[in-house]
Scaffold this active site. Structure first.
Site, PDB file in Angstrom:
ATOM      1  N   TYR A 117      45.905  39.015  33.775  1.00 49.87           N
ATOM      2  CA  TYR A 117      46.641  38.775  35.023  1.00 49.87           C
ATOM      3  C   TYR A 117      46.302  37.359  35.504  1.00 49.87           C
ATOM      4  O   TYR A 117      45.825  37.142  36.611  1.00 49.87           O
ATOM      5  CB  TYR A 117      46.357  39.840  36.089  1.00 49.87           C
ATOM      6  N   HIS A 162      42.417  30.597  36.234  1.00 50.05           N
ATOM      7  CA  HIS A 162      42.284  30.695  34.771  1.00 50.05           C
ATOM      8  C   HIS A 162      42.917  29.472  34.098  1.00 50.05           C
ATOM      9  O   HIS A 162      42.407  28.967  33.096  1.00 50.05           O
ATOM     10  CB  HIS A 162      42.981  31.955  34.251  1.00 50.05           C
ATOM     11  N   LYS A 186      33.959  30.837  41.121  1.00 51.69           N
ATOM     12  CA  LYS A 186      34.234  31.849  42.158  1.00 51.69           C
ATOM     13  C   LYS A 186      33.319  33.048  41.947  1.00 51.69           C
ATOM     14  O   LYS A 186      32.802  33.613  42.894  1.00 51.69           O
ATOM     15  CB  LYS A 186      35.689  32.284  42.124  1.00 51.69           C
TER      16      LYS A 186
END
Ligand code: PAF
Length: 280
Positions: free
Chosen positions: A32, A37, A149
């Site tokens: 996803y 990414h 993150k």
């Protein structure tokens, strides 16, 4: 670009590239894919000859009652994004390929996984370390790319690589944010429009912390109190934790000095979001 679900085929291909003298990067993901990414894939593309992205929603890192079943999945869309980013190979195994019938091994450590997300997700980091170790064996890349993150995850993987002598360089990449400051995350898709608007409070509370620190504040207790106060101005926010820890061992500190991680986890409605600042 090829998509393979086979450990053997993927390992053989990576070995062949390495035998040809090519450098190989691994970008481990649960799919996803979003701009966070994309930034990892682009950096991997720039710094290596071949880029492998793994897409595997790892059941071992989800606890009972967590969102393993509902975790968003869209291989077709992910494959399109990988292709655009110049990825050479997607490793997309079935659960049975990764965890065979008699599977009973795992990788774990003490200290680093105990606080922050590990406190409310007790099996999470054991599952992450296990799957990442397996990925490092299946795809013996020179470099692996992880987002900051998931700062605790990054610290744990760095520690694991040192402690267990994995021959791989871990590259930590900056958080990618939406225009209003919300950190990109696959879980942002769980937010309603109203919750999405409120979720900006996470980044805003960290901005308050950074302004205090830049103004000379070193008392971690005072910085934590300011973050908590800001988060409490948002009616939709329920704090899981606000912590200031040493980035090296993820243990609480009293004074903001050295390598520091300011980390928060906050429920917006039923969605648990994390964000942080790393001061090096
Ligand atoms: O950060 C993630 O997406 C996952 O924890 C990882 C590193 C791919 C392991 O499943």
């Amino acid at each position: 670009m090829k998509i393979s679900g086979s450990i053997k085929e993927t390992r053989d291909q990576v070995k062949e590239w390495k035998n040809q003298g090519l450098s190989v990067a691994l970008v481990p993901t649960m799919g996803y894919l979003h701009d966070g990414h994309k930034s990892l894939m682009e950096r991997a593309r720039k710094e290596n000859d071949k880029v492998v992205v793994s897409i595997f929603v790892n059941p071992m890192q989800f606890g009972p009652g967590e969102d393993y079943d509902s975790y968003p999945r869209d291989l077709e869309r992910d494959a399109g994004l990988c292709e655009e980013a110049g990825v050479d190979w997607i490793f997309h195994p079935e659960v049975e390929e990764m965890y065979g019938p008699n599977f009973c091994g795992y990788v774990d450590m003490h200290t680093l996984p105990e606080k922050l997300c590990g406190a409310s997700r007790p099996v999470h980091f054991r599952g992450v370390q296990t799957v990442v170790s397996k990925l490092f064996h299946i795809i013996p890349a020179q470099r692996a790319y992880f987002g900051q993150k998931d700062a605790q995850q990054l610290a744990i993987i760095r520690r694991m690589v040192i402690d267990l002598d994995f021959d791989i360089e871990i590259v930590g990449c900056p958080i990618v944010r939406e225009a209003d400051g919300l950190a990109k995350s696959s879980r942002n898709t769980y937010l309603s429009a109203e919750e999405r608007a409120q979720a900006v409070i996470l980044n805003q509370s960290l901005e308050v912390a950074m302004a205090l620190i830049e103004g000379g504040e070193t008392d971690a207790g005072k910085v934590k109190a300011a973050i908590t106060e800001k988060l409490n101005t948002c009616s939709a926010a329920r704090i899981d934790y606000v912590e200031i820890v040493s980035f090296d061992n993820i243990q609480p500190i009293q004074k903001v000095e050295g390598a520091v991680l300011i980390a928060i986890a906050v429920y917006i409605g039923t969605t648990r979001l994390i964000d942080n600042r790393i001061i090096l």
